[in-house]
Design a protein around this motif. Structure first.
Motif, PDB file in Angstrom:
ATOM      1  N   VAL A   1       0.866  -1.179   0.000  1.00 29.95           N
ATOM      2  CA  VAL A   1       0.000   0.000   0.000  1.00 29.95           C
ATOM      3  C   VAL A   1       0.901   1.226   0.000  1.00 29.95           C
ATOM      4  N   THR A   2       0.699   2.113  -0.951  1.00 30.60           N
ATOM      5  CA  THR A   2       1.543   3.294  -1.045  1.00 30.60           C
ATOM      6  C   THR A   2       0.654   4.513  -1.214  1.00 30.60           C
ATOM      7  N   ALA A   3       1.035   5.583  -0.577  1.00 31.60           N
ATOM      8  CA  ALA A   3       0.395   6.860  -0.863  1.00 31.60           C
ATOM      9  C   ALA A   3       1.404   7.733  -1.592  1.00 31.60           C
TER      10      ALA A   3
ATOM     11  N   HIS B   1       0.936  -1.424   6.776  1.00 30.60           N
ATOM     12  CA  HIS B   1       1.212  -0.548   5.636  1.00 30.60           C
ATOM     13  C   HIS B   1       0.469   0.771   5.786  1.00 30.60           C
TER      14      HIS B   1
ATOM     15  N   GLU C   1       1.922   2.970   8.345  1.00 31.90           N
ATOM     16  CA  GLU C   1       3.149   3.609   7.885  1.00 31.90           C
ATOM     17  C   GLU C   1       2.829   4.795   6.978  1.00 31.90           C
ATOM     18  N   GLN C   2       1.845   4.634   6.107  1.00 32.71           N
ATOM     19  CA  GLN C   2       1.496   5.748   5.214  1.00 32.71           C
ATOM     20  C   GLN C   2       0.942   6.925   6.010  1.00 32.71           C
TER      21      GLN C   2
ATOM     22  N   LEU D   1       4.128   8.562   7.715  1.00 31.57           N
ATOM     23  CA  LEU D   1       5.078   9.292   6.885  1.00 31.57           C
ATOM     24  C   LEU D   1       4.406  10.306   5.972  1.00 31.57           C
ATOM     25  N   LEU D   2       3.156  10.085   5.574  1.00 31.45           N
ATOM     26  CA  LEU D   2       2.550  10.973   4.591  1.00 31.45           C
ATOM     27  C   LEU D   2       1.274  11.647   5.072  1.00 31.45           C
TER      28      LEU D   2
END
Lengths: 186, 216, 177, 389
Positions: B58-60, B115, B118-119, B122-123
């Motif tokens: 999973v990424t933002a 995940h 974490e996003q 950090l974001l």
């Protein structure tokens, strides 16, 4: 009764497999070659490609800053004044507090003047002592000084770069530099 | 199945809010509305032909217009994978500390739990209905979300100095505590390069101009 | 100890005690089992058979700070970890020594510029005796650092420096924390 | 959980136990780095656990957005520092995917050999430190001796012992020297004998089996749910290996190797011993791959000609995004890169295998004894540099 037998057979098994392991250790103790490197007296063979401390061939350097640009951590600081093609050196230092020995400063150099040596022992007790000066002289060289003052025609480059590959030259310079460092230390 | 077939399969479910298969990037992806995200995920996991057993990542991504949340799904029994994207546009007039929100998929894929934390850490992307929503990597007391483009680099964290030229803790004079340093402008790194040459002019990432070399 | 230092004359007997204690200390520098990052693997290589730190009497990594004389800080210290490093150092008994291993610990290393979270050198947190730069340093480089530390310990006067310096330092740290 | 009920729901009401909070780490010899686990203890039984990570967070993703594609290679080294070669490979493949180039054939084969050598080195550390966790100190020294040979082999072309920075976008930084292949093959012969000794020393040791068999069992559905990959996944009997199933390097299609999976040799499938044994057998499979690679190594360039200028002019891929998965010693490492032109990506995400594997821990620990917690953490084989990045 069965559980008691199992209990003791477990113990016997454990001791047996430990003894097998000890036999291997004993075999290594008696018949394998010694692998310990007695460090201060000897060292592991270090390949010539090793990425250790840098060395600068100052007479070749043309002050293009490409190595500093390529550095991911900005550890190279260069300062000089250009008098035509003659360079007045002020500073060329590498900060080993930051340097990660990635070798990205070597390939961009157009005149192949910066190299990495196999020197690795940089331990110090001085927090500011890890910024190494790469210059062999600062300012102008005497002959350049004379030329500049006498307004000599800047036809010839002040320091003609030695022809051919400078590999052997750089290595001998490393040796000289290391000798100098050793002398300073002890 | 390839991505096209997977996309057709998704379309055939009749769920609204499933966009076209974008193949402009190197990896094709499907844009999905946030409202149907959970249904789409559950379908992809449970259908015997898609059989996406694992949520891989999973990424933002912060873009100038908002945030993308990217989900990489893959199937281990069928040997295929699919990229889903949820695009959250930044509303007009919102400041830089705006926090986008998407539904959490941790109820469908438990691996999303860490995940997503974490996003967020950090974001600064909120995941609604997350089972354990707190920072994961940075300390709880940390201020800001460091991967934002306008992040202001801190000079200290509590008593811990983070700057290169900070005075060591044990050399400080208790009667003369060090003055708090000036807040640096957003996006400025902690140490400045030693000279104008030794950093890349377009290191900010967005400026497309290739570098001109004097030498070559 | 300061009292002893003031009253005892600087004579041969005190010098001999100094030498003897210094020799004893430098021949059994027990490091702490403490690994943070990449450098810890090279530190483990130093303890293993090829380099064998036991040749210098420093080959028994102790699991607790109370029993160890030397803390090798191998790897990046970040804001979250710095508090722990400081506490571990505080738990060690005098005389205690610190080796900063690797570029990150010597002065930021690769994370000096964009590392919003990393401490730029562990000497901002605890006083460091020997710096070993390199990323990571070769095991030989760490051993070079340990040899330098041994020299330093051997030169030290037993009753003088460290107690004074550390009491002052601790007082200052207590004031800020 | 059975054990838990046995102790907590007991009728010996006169025995009063108090819940104890125990902090394991961040400085603890058996947490493999700076992992902190908050454990709630009832006597010796763990009732709840909470992982606390971030003690080694080094801002890798932020740095990735600020340095060029080439300059990020050394930072990937420092994520999983035990398998830098594999990390370099994953990053290089991602950038190559973004640029649409491919490395020359010789470079691909050499990449495979180097990556497999590093896989052995990484599993050796897992083997040695797992021995220490369980209480066997000797394997550590044996493992490090063999690791030194691999370090020496990889140091010759790359120039560093641990963080190689050798595989780069477009190929390799330099070719190997002429005796290298012979020396690699000699190492392979030597290693096979050593491997048999390891099994006598540790794998078949009765005490070791007693400490690891039937401990920390991970069922297959939990593996999928938590996103665990690599030996943790294969230890539970799932036959999946990216090298075999989605070959990311051409040579992997041509070489012949098995994918070892856990078989429940000493009891339950998916216990600590199975995961350990998968790693041990993977070393031998790597040796097989290296042998075939050395035999089939073609000649030619090791760096794409068009890529050589990246040392002077930073790479500028077009706008786009790429996700690349690679089989690392610890599982699947994925790099997700979003480019918008320019010399740096705007997002550079690393999906770290250890991060996902570690997320299992909180569900594994409750109900086990405190001594088994150490065995379970060791069997997951995490690298904290990769968990926190």
């Amino acid at each position: 009764m069965g559980s008691v037998r199992e209990y003791f057979s477990n113990i016997a098994n454990g001791l047996g497999s430990t003894a097998k392991g000890m036999a291997i250790t004993l075999r290594h103790f008696t018949s394998e070659p010694i692998i310990t490197v007695q460090y201060p007296k000897e060292s592991l063979p270090i390949p010539p490609t090793y990425r250790g401390m840098h060395i600068l061939e100052q007479e070749k350097c043309i002050d293009c800053h490409l190595c500093a640009k390529a550095c991911p951590v900005d550890c190279i600081e260069i300062e000089s004044v250009k008098h035509g093609r003659v360079l007045e050196w002020k500073k060329f230092s590498i900060d080993y507090k930051k340097c990660i020995f990635c070798e990205f400063c070597i390939p961009p150099c157009p005149v192949d003047c910066i190299h990495m040596t196999t020197e690795f022992a940089l331990a110090t007790d001085n927090a500011d002592g890890m910024v190494e000066d790469m210059l062999t002289w600062t300012g102008l060289r005497p002959e350049d000084q004379a030329k500049l003052e006498g307004k000599a025609s800047p036809k010839k480059p002040a320091a003609p770069a030695p022809a051919g590959g400078g590999e052997g030259d750089a290595r001998s310079r490393v040796a000289a530099m290391l000798a100098k460092r050793k002398k300073e230390e002890g | 199945m390839n991505e096209q077939q997977l996309h057709d399969k998704l379309r055939a479910t009749g769920l609204g809010g499933i966009g076209e298969l974008e193949s402009s990037a190197r990896d094709p992806f499907v844009v999905v509305e946030a409202s149907v995200l959970l249904e789409v995920m559950a379908f992809l996991r449970d259908d015997s032909e898609t059989a996406m057993e694992m949520l891989h990542n999973v990424t933002a991504v912060q873009r100038e217009t908002g945030f993308d949340v990217v989900y990489h799904l893959c199937s281990y029994s069928r040997h295929h994978s699919l990229t889903l994207k949820v695009i959250v546009a930044q509303p007009e007039g919102e400041a830089g500390d705006w926090e986008p929100a998407v539904p959490s998929v941790a109820s469908v894929y438990p691996s999303a739990n860490w995940h997503e934390r974490e996003q967020w850490d950090l974001l600064g992307v909120r995941f609604n209905d997350h089972p354990d929503f707190r920072r994961i990597i940075l300390p709880e007391e940390w201020i800001g979300h460091p991967l934002r483009k306008d992040y202001v680099y801190p000079s200290t964290f509590g008593e811990i100095p983070l700057e290169l030229d900070a005075i060591p803790l044990y050399e400080r004079d208790e009667n003369d505590p060090p003055k708090p340093s000036e807040p640096r402008p957003a996006g400025t790194p902690l140490t400045q390069p030693p000279s104008e040459y030794s950093t890349r002019p377009d290191a900010g990432g967005r400026a497309p101009a290739p570098e001109k070399k004097g030498e070559s | 100890m300061g009292l002893l230092n003031n009253t005892l004359p600087d004579n041969k007997l005190v010098g001999a005690v100094d030498t003897a204690v210094g020799w004893g200390r430098k021949s059994s520098v027990w490091p702490m089992t403490f690994g943070i990052a990449c450098c810890a693997i090279e530190m483990m290589a130093v303890f293993a058979a090829t380099f064998d730190l036991d040749r210098f009497g420093a080959g028994i990594p102790r699991a607790t700070p109370r029993q160890s004389d030397l803390i090798i800080v191998p790897g990046t210290v970040n804001a979250k970890m710095a508090v722990r490093v400081r506490r571990l150092y505080d738990q060690m008994a005098e005389p205690r020594y610190v080796i900063a291993m690797g570029a990150c610990v010597c002065g930021g290393g690769p994370y000096v510029k964009w590392g919003y979270n990393t401490v730029k050198g562990v000497h901002k947190i605890i006083p460091v005796d020997i710096f070993v730069p390199g990323c990571p340093p070769r095991p030989e480089a760490l051993m070079d650092g340990i040899l330098k530390l041994r020299e330093k310990i051997g030169r030290e006067a037993v009753f003088a420096r460290r107690n004074e310096a550390n009491t002052q330092m601790n007082a200052k740290y207590d004031a800020v924390s | 959980m059975e054990a838990l009920e046995m102790y907590t729901v007991d009728d010996r009401s006169d025995v009063y136990t108090e819940e104890l909070k125990l902090n394991l780490g961040p400085q603890h010899p058996s947490t493999h780095g700076v992992l902190r686990v908050e454990l709630s203890m009832d006597g010796e039984i763990i009732t709840a656990s909470r992982c606390d990570i971030g003690y080694l967070h080094r801002c890798a993703e932020k740095i990735g957005e600020n340095v060029t594609y080439l300059q990020y290679t050394p930072y990937t080294d420092r994520m999983d520092y035990l398998a830098s070669m594999n990390n370099n490979l994953a990053w290089s493949l991602t950038v190559e995917k973004l640029l649409g180039v491919e490395a020359p054939e010789r470079a691909q084969w050499l990449r495979m050999i180097c990556a497999e050598l590093n896989r052995i080195a990484s599993h050796l550390i897992a083997f040695g430190t797992y021995g220490i966790d369980i209480g066997a100190n000797t394997p550590f020294f044996y493992a490090f001796r063999e690791r030194e040979s691999i370090m020496a082999l990889l140091e010759r072309p790359s120039g560093a012992r641990m963080l190689y920075n050798y595989i780069q976008p477009g190929g390799l930084r330099r070719d190997v020297d002429e005796n290298w292949v012979t020396d690699v093959l000699a190492f392979c012969d030597d290693f096979e004998k050593r491997w048999a000794e390891y099994n006598t020393l540790l794998s078949n040791n009765r005490i070791f089996i007693g400490r690891t068999a039937n401990i920390g069992v991970i069922p297959q559905d939990v593996v999928y749910a938590c996103g665990a990959t690599g030996p943790v996944m294969r230890g539970s009997g799932i036959k999946w290996d990216l090298r075999r199933d989605v070959p990311y390097l051409k040579p992997y299609e041509e070489v012949d190797f098995d994918v070892p999976v856990g078989e429940g040799t000493h009891g339950t499938l998916g216990d600590c011993w199975d995961r350990y044994w998968v790693r041990m057998r993977e070393m031998m499979e790597s040796i097989r791959i290296i042998r075939q690679g050395c035999a089939a190594l073609p000649g030619g360039e090791v760096m794409e000609k068009v890529m050589k200028k990246m040392y002077k002019t930073p790479l500028t891929p077009e706008a786009g995004e790429a996700y690349m998965r690679c089989e690392n010693p610890r599982g699947e490492l994925g790099f997700y890169v979003v480019a918008e032109g320019g010399t740096s990506p705007i997002r550079c995400r690393a999906r770290a295998p250890s991060f996902c594997n570690l997320s299992l821990l909180d569900s594994l620990l409750p109900g086990t004894m405190i001594a088994d917690a150490v065995a379970i953490i060791g069997s997951l084989d995490i690298v904290l540099g990769e968990v926190d990045r």
